[in-house]
Design an enzyme around this catalytic site. Structure first.
Site, PDB file in Angstrom:
ATOM      1  N   CYS A  44       0.828  -1.213   0.000  1.00  0.00           N
ATOM      2  CA  CYS A  44       0.000   0.000   0.000  1.00  0.00           C
ATOM      3  C   CYS A  44       0.859   1.260   0.000  1.00  0.00           C
ATOM      4  O   CYS A  44       0.665   2.160  -0.798  1.00  0.00           O
ATOM      5  CB  CYS A  44      -0.940  -0.027   1.211  1.00  0.00           C
ATOM      6  SG  CYS A  44      -1.802   1.518   1.484  1.00  0.00           S
ATOM      7  N   CYS A  49      -1.570   1.622  -3.123  1.00  0.00           N
ATOM      8  CA  CYS A  49      -2.586   2.666  -2.932  1.00  0.00           C
ATOM      9  C   CYS A  49      -2.022   4.087  -2.902  1.00  0.00           C
ATOM     10  O   CYS A  49      -2.533   4.970  -3.602  1.00  0.00           O
ATOM     11  CB  CYS A  49      -3.327   2.441  -1.616  1.00  0.00           C
ATOM     12  SG  CYS A  49      -3.594   0.720  -1.192  1.00  0.00           S
ATOM     13  N   LYS A  52      -0.046   5.286  -6.073  1.00  0.00           N
ATOM     14  CA  LYS A  52      -1.050   5.263  -7.160  1.00  0.00           C
ATOM     15  C   LYS A  52      -1.952   6.490  -7.071  1.00  0.00           C
ATOM     16  O   LYS A  52      -2.193   7.186  -8.056  1.00  0.00           O
ATOM     17  CB  LYS A  52      -1.840   3.954  -7.067  1.00  0.00           C
ATOM     18  CG  LYS A  52      -2.913   3.728  -8.102  1.00  0.00           C
ATOM     19  CD  LYS A  52      -4.243   4.373  -7.799  1.00  0.00           C
ATOM     20  CE  LYS A  52      -4.840   4.039  -6.478  1.00  0.00           C
ATOM     21  NZ  LYS A  52      -5.290   2.662  -6.328  1.00  0.00           N
ATOM     22  N   TYR A 178      -8.612  -3.611 -11.440  1.00  0.00           N
ATOM     23  CA  TYR A 178      -8.313  -2.322 -10.793  1.00  0.00           C
ATOM     24  C   TYR A 178      -7.029  -1.677 -11.352  1.00  0.00           C
ATOM     25  O   TYR A 178      -7.021  -0.523 -11.754  1.00  0.00           O
ATOM     26  CB  TYR A 178      -8.027  -2.544  -9.301  1.00  0.00           C
ATOM     27  CG  TYR A 178      -9.192  -2.737  -8.377  1.00  0.00           C
ATOM     28  CD1 TYR A 178      -9.668  -1.681  -7.617  1.00  0.00           C
ATOM     29  CD2 TYR A 178      -9.758  -3.988  -8.191  1.00  0.00           C
ATOM     30  CE1 TYR A 178     -10.683  -1.858  -6.691  1.00  0.00           C
ATOM     31  CE2 TYR A 178     -10.782  -4.171  -7.266  1.00  0.00           C
ATOM     32  CZ  TYR A 178     -11.245  -3.114  -6.521  1.00  0.00           C
ATOM     33  OH  TYR A 178     -12.244  -3.293  -5.613  1.00  0.00           O
ATOM     34  N   GLU A 182      -6.609   1.696 -13.709  1.00  0.00           N
ATOM     35  CA  GLU A 182      -6.038   2.859 -13.022  1.00  0.00           C
ATOM     36  C   GLU A 182      -4.796   3.361 -13.761  1.00  0.00           C
ATOM     37  O   GLU A 182      -4.654   4.560 -14.016  1.00  0.00           O
ATOM     38  CB  GLU A 182      -5.714   2.508 -11.561  1.00  0.00           C
ATOM     39  CG  GLU A 182      -6.999   2.334 -10.734  1.00  0.00           C
ATOM     40  CD  GLU A 182      -6.767   1.936  -9.280  1.00  0.00           C
ATOM     41  OE1 GLU A 182      -5.625   1.579  -8.923  1.00  0.00           O
ATOM     42  OE2 GLU A 182      -7.742   1.978  -8.497  1.00  0.00           O
ATOM     43  N   HIS A 436     -27.515  20.759  -1.647  1.00  0.00           N
ATOM     44  CA  HIS A 436     -27.632  21.313  -2.984  1.00  0.00           C
ATOM     45  C   HIS A 436     -26.672  22.478  -3.175  1.00  0.00           C
ATOM     46  O   HIS A 436     -26.515  23.287  -2.269  1.00  0.00           O
ATOM     47  CB  HIS A 436     -29.071  21.810  -3.175  1.00  0.00           C
ATOM     48  CG  HIS A 436     -29.355  22.241  -4.575  1.00  0.00           C
ATOM     49  ND1 HIS A 436     -29.397  21.348  -5.628  1.00  0.00           N
ATOM     50  CD2 HIS A 436     -29.589  23.470  -5.092  1.00  0.00           C
ATOM     51  CE1 HIS A 436     -29.662  22.024  -6.739  1.00  0.00           C
ATOM     52  NE2 HIS A 436     -29.780  23.294  -6.446  1.00  0.00           N
ATOM     53  N   GLU A 441     -26.319  14.488  -4.053  1.00  0.00           N
ATOM     54  CA  GLU A 441     -27.737  14.639  -3.680  1.00  0.00           C
ATOM     55  C   GLU A 441     -28.629  13.770  -4.581  1.00  0.00           C
ATOM     56  O   GLU A 441     -29.741  13.404  -4.203  1.00  0.00           O
ATOM     57  CB  GLU A 441     -28.180  16.107  -3.742  1.00  0.00           C
ATOM     58  CG  GLU A 441     -28.239  16.691  -5.134  1.00  0.00           C
ATOM     59  CD  GLU A 441     -28.725  18.154  -5.135  1.00  0.00           C
ATOM     60  OE1 GLU A 441     -29.712  18.451  -4.460  1.00  0.00           O
ATOM     61  OE2 GLU A 441     -28.104  18.976  -5.840  1.00  0.00           O
TER      62      GLU A 441
HETATM   63  P1  NDP Z   1      -7.585  -8.052 -10.729  1.00  0.00           P
HETATM   64  O1  NDP Z   1      -7.776  -9.404 -10.182  1.00  0.00           O
HETATM   65  O2  NDP Z   1      -8.446  -6.935 -10.257  1.00  0.00           O
HETATM   66  O3  NDP Z   1      -7.706  -8.089 -12.307  1.00  0.00           O
HETATM   67  C1  NDP Z   1      -6.911  -8.963 -13.064  1.00  0.00           C
HETATM   68  C2  NDP Z   1      -7.229  -8.725 -14.512  1.00  0.00           C
HETATM   69  O4  NDP Z   1      -6.287  -9.426 -15.332  1.00  0.00           O
HETATM   70  C3  NDP Z   1      -8.610  -9.235 -14.906  1.00  0.00           C
HETATM   71  O5  NDP Z   1      -9.136  -8.355 -15.849  1.00  0.00           O
HETATM   72  C4  NDP Z   1      -8.303 -10.601 -15.510  1.00  0.00           C
HETATM   73  O6  NDP Z   1      -9.227 -10.988 -16.466  1.00  0.00           O
HETATM   74  C5  NDP Z   1      -6.978 -10.316 -16.190  1.00  0.00           C
HETATM   75  N1  NDP Z   1      -6.146 -11.517 -16.349  1.00  0.00           N
HETATM   76  C6  NDP Z   1      -5.896 -12.474 -15.448  1.00  0.00           C
HETATM   77  N2  NDP Z   1      -5.038 -13.378 -15.951  1.00  0.00           N
HETATM   78  C7  NDP Z   1      -4.751 -12.974 -17.199  1.00  0.00           C
HETATM   79  C8  NDP Z   1      -3.924 -13.484 -18.221  1.00  0.00           C
HETATM   80  N3  NDP Z   1      -3.223 -14.603 -18.055  1.00  0.00           N
HETATM   81  N4  NDP Z   1      -3.859 -12.811 -19.393  1.00  0.00           N
HETATM   82  C9  NDP Z   1      -4.561 -11.661 -19.565  1.00  0.00           C
HETATM   83  N5  NDP Z   1      -5.354 -11.135 -18.640  1.00  0.00           N
HETATM   84  C10 NDP Z   1      -5.446 -11.789 -17.465  1.00  0.00           C
HETATM   85  O7  NDP Z   1      -6.037  -7.756 -10.490  1.00  0.00           O
HETATM   86  P2  NDP Z   1      -5.194  -6.420 -10.418  1.00  0.00           P
HETATM   87  O8  NDP Z   1      -3.820  -6.866 -10.750  1.00  0.00           O
HETATM   88  O9  NDP Z   1      -5.803  -5.326 -11.209  1.00  0.00           O
HETATM   89  O10 NDP Z   1      -5.291  -6.016  -8.889  1.00  0.00           O
HETATM   90  C11 NDP Z   1      -5.031  -6.966  -7.862  1.00  0.00           C
HETATM   91  C12 NDP Z   1      -5.875  -6.650  -6.654  1.00  0.00           C
HETATM   92  O11 NDP Z   1      -5.378  -5.511  -6.001  1.00  0.00           O
HETATM   93  C13 NDP Z   1      -7.330  -6.310  -6.965  1.00  0.00           C
HETATM   94  O12 NDP Z   1      -8.141  -7.446  -7.017  1.00  0.00           O
HETATM   95  C14 NDP Z   1      -7.728  -5.394  -5.868  1.00  0.00           C
HETATM   96  O13 NDP Z   1      -8.328  -6.130  -4.839  1.00  0.00           O
HETATM   97  C15 NDP Z   1      -6.417  -4.789  -5.413  1.00  0.00           C
HETATM   98  N6  NDP Z   1      -6.343  -3.381  -5.819  1.00  0.00           N
HETATM   99  C16 NDP Z   1      -7.237  -2.494  -5.310  1.00  0.00           C
HETATM  100  C17 NDP Z   1      -7.204  -1.171  -5.690  1.00  0.00           C
HETATM  101  C18 NDP Z   1      -8.207  -0.207  -5.147  1.00  0.00           C
HETATM  102  O14 NDP Z   1      -8.843  -0.509  -4.141  1.00  0.00           O
HETATM  103  N7  NDP Z   1      -8.399   0.933  -5.797  1.00  0.00           N
HETATM  104  C19 NDP Z   1      -6.217  -0.679  -6.631  1.00  0.00           C
HETATM  105  C20 NDP Z   1      -5.358  -1.699  -7.132  1.00  0.00           C
HETATM  106  C21 NDP Z   1      -5.416  -2.986  -6.736  1.00  0.00           C
HETATM  107  P3  NDP Z   1     -10.596 -11.760 -16.107  1.00  0.00           P
HETATM  108  O15 NDP Z   1     -11.525 -10.727 -15.564  1.00  0.00           O
HETATM  109  O16 NDP Z   1     -11.035 -12.290 -17.421  1.00  0.00           O
HETATM  110  O17 NDP Z   1     -10.242 -12.820 -15.118  1.00  0.00           O
END
Ligand code: NDP
Length: 451
Positions: A44, A49, A52, A178, A182, A436, A441
């Protein structure tokens, strides 16, 4: 065992989960140690976080400068200096690393630098020294995952994206979660050409469908080349950067290809399996509802357990754990109705069920939705809209989902999350008088159900 151990609690990992658990346990009088092999504060603080969000702020400045003209201001952004942002960000993170160290020291926690490894269920070694502990807490977090694609060694992850020497002119972002959305917004906001590739028909799987489509349209409106149903077949190094061959046969060139396809738990080479701790197929530590592993004195919380990978959830799990182990009050962490925000451009704030989940759970759901132009943009001329959506379970009248896409969505939904958590009804939302003029709202003035 307690009397002859060096510590009552030995925590592996000084991230959000580990630091909170260590401090709270020490406050109960427990003798606590934390081992950390990298920077204080974990993902984080160092590569998640905090940096970012600082980058997200940086990315929005260009829009604000452009919007100023509508209000009569003659503002011209003369340029963007990546080095300044990086060095200011690094300075703030170094400050936070220090804050975390101070917090632990003030709490009387012993900080041990280095990588910890289990010798047995009560003994850990760090840098050749052994320490014994009554309880051990695994809070080692996660690490970006890289799939087995030819040339994947040429890709970067979010870890490296926070330390690039120069701002890339062209970036390919792979993934649809995510981190991918982002970073696509961050690099685009800073002026780079961004192509984002997602393997399925619509990204942000698991979020409300209306929001997913709305964000896709808005990101395309910001000039991001968003491509669905496509993946990377191979990556090659070029003198200028990288070349990606896509599954549809097309070829893309860029300075960097950023993979954000999920994060995997950091459990390798800790000696966990040797002491009998069960891991799942992703390497996550398997825990019961009190965060206890199958070895009774070993617990795990945070991303390493792969429940919800969110800092506030890790902190909540830490508080529950300390109550359970040192407070004499067995407490299960509550993973229901956890609010979160995707800091995409525009951001998505969300709490509760999506429309699809609500239909599955309740059969019927009343949907209230509004898409409007925020007041600010009546003068800026920016073609940016806000989406707000409420989901109501008709029998109880309870609001079971709140979703906002638009400026400060996270700030808005944080407040409404309290109402959802308290089980507020639509009638109570309606009885709440709005502020407002605000965007928020709208959430207390939605009267027409979507058919
Ligand atoms: P996520 O699990 O959110 O997303 C992973 C993405 O990668 C999905 O779209 C998935 O597709 C795709 N994917 C998985 N495997 C492959 C592959 N082999 N080839 C191509 N695409 C693939 O992971 P992130 O890395 O974005 O983030 C990890 C975690 O960190 C999040 O789940 C979240 O909990 C946390 N996080 C939270 C944030 C916040 O609160 N703002 C900010 C950043 C991270 P599919 O959907 O098809 O499985």
């Amino acid at each position: 065992m307690a009397t002859e151990c060096d510590f009552d609690l030995f925590v592996i990992g000084a991230g959000s989960a580990g630091v909170r658990a260590a401090r709270m346990a020490a406050a109960t009088g427990a003798r606590v140690a934390v081992a950390e092999e990298r920077d204080m504060g974990g993902t984080c603080v160092n590569v998640g976080c905090i940096p970012k969000k600082l980058f997200v702020y940086a990315a929005h400045v260009a829009d604000e400068a452009a919007d100023a003209a509508g209000f009569g201001w003659d503002v011209h952004a003369k340029g963007f200096d990546w080095q300044t942002l990086l060095s200011n960000k690094n300075q703030e993170i170094a400050r936070l690393n220090g804050v975390y160290t101070d917090l632990l020291e003030q709490a009387g926690v012993r900080l041990i630098e280095g990588r910890a490894r289990f010798e047995d269920a009560h003994t850990l070694t760090v840098g050749g020294r052994s320490y014994t502990a009554e309880h051990v807490l695994v809070a080692t977090g996660g690490w970006p995952f890289l799939p087995d694609v030819p040339g994947i060694g040429h890709a970067i992850t979010s870890n490296e994206a926070f330390h690039l020497e120069t701002l890339p002119n062209r970036v390919i972002v792979v993934g649809g979660g995510y981190i991918a959305v982002e970073f696509a917004g961050i690099f685009r906001g800073m002026g780079a050409e961004v192509t984002q590739l997602y393997r399925g028909p619509l990204f942000l799987r698991g979020f409300d469908d209306d929001c997913r489509q709305f964000i896709a349209d808005a990101m395309r409106g910001h000039g991001i080349d968003l491509r669905f149903d496509v993946n990377v077949a191979s990556i090659e190094k070029t003198p200028a950067g990288v070349l990606a061959v896509l599954s549809d046969g097309k070829v893309l060139e860029a300075d960097h290809i950023l993979y954000a396809v999920g994060r995997h738990p950091l459990t390798a080479d800790l000696g966990l399996e040797e002491v009998g701790v069960e891991l799942d197929e992703d390497g996550a530590v398997v825990v019961d509802e009190y965060s206890r592993t199958c070895v009774p004195n070993i617990f795990a919380i945070g991303d390493v357990t792969n429940r919800l990978q969110l800092t506030p959830v890790a902190i909540h799990e830490a508080m529950a754990l300390v109550r359970t182990v040192f407070g004499g009050q067995p407490t299960r962490p509550d993973h229901e109705d956890v609010a979160s925000c995707v800091f995409s451009h525009p951001p998505l704030g969300t709490v509760g069920l999506t429309e699809e989940e609500a239909r599955q759970r309740y059969g019927e759901v009343d949907v209230y939705r509004s898409i409007f132009r925020p007041l600010k943009h009546t003068l800026t001329g920016r073609d940016e809209k806000t989406l707000m959506k409420l989901l109501v379970e008709p029998k109880s009248d309870r609001v079971v989902g709140v979703h906002v896409v638009g400026h400060e969505a996270g700030e808005i939904v944080q407040g409404f999350a309290v109402a959802v958590k308290c089980g507020a009804t639509k009638a109570q939302f309606d009885a709440t008088i709005g502020i407002h003029p605000t965007s928020a709202e709208e959430l207390v003035t939605l009267r027409e159900k979507v058919s």
